[in-house]
Design a protein around this motif. Sequence first.
Motif, mmCIF file in Angstrom:
data_model
loop_
_atom_site.group_PDB
_atom_site.id
_atom_site.type_symbol
_atom_site.label_atom_id
_atom_site.label_comp_id
_atom_site.label_asym_id
_atom_site.label_seq_id
_atom_site.Cartn_x
_atom_site.Cartn_y
_atom_site.Cartn_z
ATOM 1 N N ASP A 173 0.839 -1.193 0.000
ATOM 2 C CA ASP A 173 0.000 0.000 0.000
ATOM 3 C C ASP A 173 0.878 1.248 0.000
ATOM 4 O O ASP A 173 1.919 1.289 0.667
ATOM 5 C CB ASP A 173 -0.897 0.015 1.237
ATOM 6 C CG ASP A 173 -1.946 -1.088 1.195
ATOM 7 O OD1 ASP A 173 -2.126 -1.692 0.119
ATOM 8 O OD2 ASP A 173 -2.582 -1.343 2.237
ATOM 9 N N GLY A 174 0.476 2.260 -0.729
ATOM 10 C CA GLY A 174 1.247 3.492 -0.815
ATOM 11 C C GLY A 174 1.279 4.241 0.504
ATOM 12 O O GLY A 174 0.444 4.026 1.398
ATOM 13 N N ARG A 175 2.254 5.151 0.628
ATOM 14 C CA ARG A 175 2.396 5.922 1.862
ATOM 15 C C ARG A 175 1.224 6.866 2.086
ATOM 16 O O ARG A 175 1.039 7.381 3.197
ATOM 17 C CB ARG A 175 3.699 6.731 1.824
ATOM 18 C CG ARG A 175 4.965 5.901 1.855
ATOM 19 C CD ARG A 175 5.097 5.065 3.098
ATOM 20 N NE ARG A 175 5.157 5.866 4.318
ATOM 21 C CZ ARG A 175 5.283 5.357 5.541
ATOM 22 N NH1 ARG A 175 5.336 4.039 5.703
ATOM 23 N NH2 ARG A 175 5.335 6.137 6.600
ATOM 24 N N PRO A 222 -3.997 5.347 4.791
ATOM 25 C CA PRO A 222 -4.010 5.529 6.255
ATOM 26 C C PRO A 222 -3.054 4.552 6.922
ATOM 27 O O PRO A 222 -2.978 3.383 6.534
ATOM 28 C CB PRO A 222 -5.472 5.243 6.623
ATOM 29 C CG PRO A 222 -6.239 5.526 5.373
ATOM 30 C CD PRO A 222 -5.345 5.127 4.239
ATOM 31 N N ARG A 223 -2.304 5.033 7.932
ATOM 32 C CA ARG A 223 -1.249 4.231 8.548
ATOM 33 C C ARG A 223 -1.756 3.488 9.776
ATOM 34 O O ARG A 223 -2.703 3.915 10.459
ATOM 35 C CB ARG A 223 -0.051 5.096 8.959
ATOM 36 C CG ARG A 223 0.506 6.017 7.893
ATOM 37 C CD ARG A 223 0.615 5.369 6.526
ATOM 38 N NE ARG A 223 1.549 4.243 6.486
ATOM 39 C CZ ARG A 223 1.638 3.410 5.461
ATOM 40 N NH1 ARG A 223 0.842 3.534 4.412
ATOM 41 N NH2 ARG A 223 2.520 2.425 5.491
ATOM 42 N N SER A 242 3.886 2.128 11.914
ATOM 43 C CA SER A 242 3.596 3.070 10.830
ATOM 44 C C SER A 242 4.099 2.588 9.479
ATOM 45 O O SER A 242 3.711 3.129 8.446
ATOM 46 C CB SER A 242 4.205 4.442 11.155
ATOM 47 O OG SER A 242 5.613 4.356 11.287
ATOM 48 N N PHE A 243 4.985 1.574 9.464
ATOM 49 C CA PHE A 243 5.421 1.033 8.177
ATOM 50 C C PHE A 243 4.327 0.193 7.528
ATOM 51 O O PHE A 243 4.419 -0.157 6.355
ATOM 52 C CB PHE A 243 6.718 0.225 8.315
ATOM 53 C CG PHE A 243 6.756 -0.731 9.483
ATOM 54 C CD1 PHE A 243 6.085 -1.939 9.442
ATOM 55 C CD2 PHE A 243 7.480 -0.421 10.621
ATOM 56 C CE1 PHE A 243 6.126 -2.828 10.499
ATOM 57 C CE2 PHE A 243 7.541 -1.307 11.698
ATOM 58 C CZ PHE A 243 6.858 -2.515 11.636
ATOM 59 N N PHE A 244 3.288 -0.175 8.287
ATOM 60 C CA PHE A 244 2.107 -0.830 7.738
ATOM 61 C C PHE A 244 1.042 0.218 7.435
ATOM 62 O O PHE A 244 0.906 1.208 8.163
ATOM 63 C CB PHE A 244 1.495 -1.806 8.747
ATOM 64 C CG PHE A 244 2.226 -3.103 8.935
ATOM 65 C CD1 PHE A 244 3.025 -3.636 7.940
ATOM 66 C CD2 PHE A 244 2.088 -3.814 10.119
ATOM 67 C CE1 PHE A 244 3.685 -4.842 8.125
ATOM 68 C CE2 PHE A 244 2.742 -5.017 10.316
ATOM 69 C CZ PHE A 244 3.544 -5.531 9.314
ATOM 70 N N GLU A 294 -2.952 -3.239 6.124
ATOM 71 C CA GLU A 294 -1.880 -4.222 6.306
ATOM 72 C C GLU A 294 -1.746 -4.611 7.773
ATOM 73 O O GLU A 294 -1.532 -5.784 8.097
ATOM 74 C CB GLU A 294 -0.561 -3.655 5.784
ATOM 75 C CG GLU A 294 -0.493 -3.553 4.274
ATOM 76 C CD GLU A 294 0.712 -2.762 3.792
ATOM 77 O OE1 GLU A 294 1.052 -2.881 2.600
ATOM 78 O OE2 GLU A 294 1.303 -2.016 4.605
ATOM 79 N N GLY A 295 -1.871 -3.625 8.669
ATOM 80 C CA GLY A 295 -1.796 -3.923 10.094
ATOM 81 C C GLY A 295 -2.912 -4.848 10.540
ATOM 82 O O GLY A 295 -2.695 -5.783 11.324
ATOM 83 N N ALA A 296 -4.110 -4.602 10.034
ATOM 84 C CA ALA A 296 -5.245 -5.459 10.387
ATOM 85 C C ALA A 296 -5.031 -6.876 9.861
ATOM 86 O O ALA A 296 -5.315 -7.868 10.553
ATOM 87 C CB ALA A 296 -6.534 -4.864 9.822
#
Length: 323
Positions: free
Chosen positions: A11-13, A16-17, A22-24, A28-30
Amino acid sequence: MGLFRRGPKRDGRDAPRDPEFSFFSADEGARFRAQVREAFAEQGLEVTVYTDMVSDSAGRQFGLGNLAAVCHNDERGPRVWPELIHQHVGMVLRTMDAPSALETLPAEQIRAQLYPRVVGAEGLDPRNFAYARTVAPGLYEILALDLPESVMMLTDEALEPLGDLPYLRDQALYNLRGLPVEAHETVKDSEGMRFEVVLGDSFYTASRVLALETLVRQVTGEELTADGALVAMPFRHQLAFHAIHDTGMLPALNAMAAFAATGYEDTPGAISPYVYWWHGGTLTQLSDRDEDGEGLQIMIGEEFQELLERLVAKEKGHLGDEN
């Protein structure tokens, strides 16, 4: 293991982080946490998932920081996260459920598997590691027991029955000096800037700064002079150094400052984003974040300034002799 790691296409920067990592991205974090929950369930363990850890019904807590960084840094991308997470969870549970190695291994074998580790202050509880030796501001040397699937950082309580601390440290340093150099690369440019990087899967690669004279001899075949070396330990699997001989250390210092700061970000086993001057076994910090925290600055103290002036004068003398 690359020197300058490129993150996988994800996912692009602008997405939402994740609030903790924050690198996810948030998605992605979920996905990462859902896969962690699933991996524990496959091992027969239901866990409650928090942003930075999971907890089981017995109250055991499992931090997610290193695992998240491992997934983030794997260039194969999210498709391999389930495999990485499954392997990690299995290893953690086997380690926790097995009898303590301190109870099952003979003392002689424990001493043979003892190594010193340089670690940052984050996550190091001074109540359990009162013996930790300060290596540099925010960096400490502790003793660790190397096991087939894990590394056991030894607390005051764990060390007490093993013997005299100075003797144990000497044994650990002896073991450290005996490690092979797994990989070595030279970073250089067309203008003569140069520094060496030692890399390895060993958890003690960066900690070899504690036996730097031996390592430099192994890598370069040369002895360090009294002027010492520039060193950087961005994370546990990398150690960079530049043996000081002349003012060529200045471009190396600037390049190593950027190298250390980049290597430190979002890595498992992060140690320090700074460059240090190693002289006589002492580490003096030479780089830091600038005042706004966005860039880097070089900090030169009186002793290092004297070294620099002496090297400049020496080179001017050589130029005068040639003329």
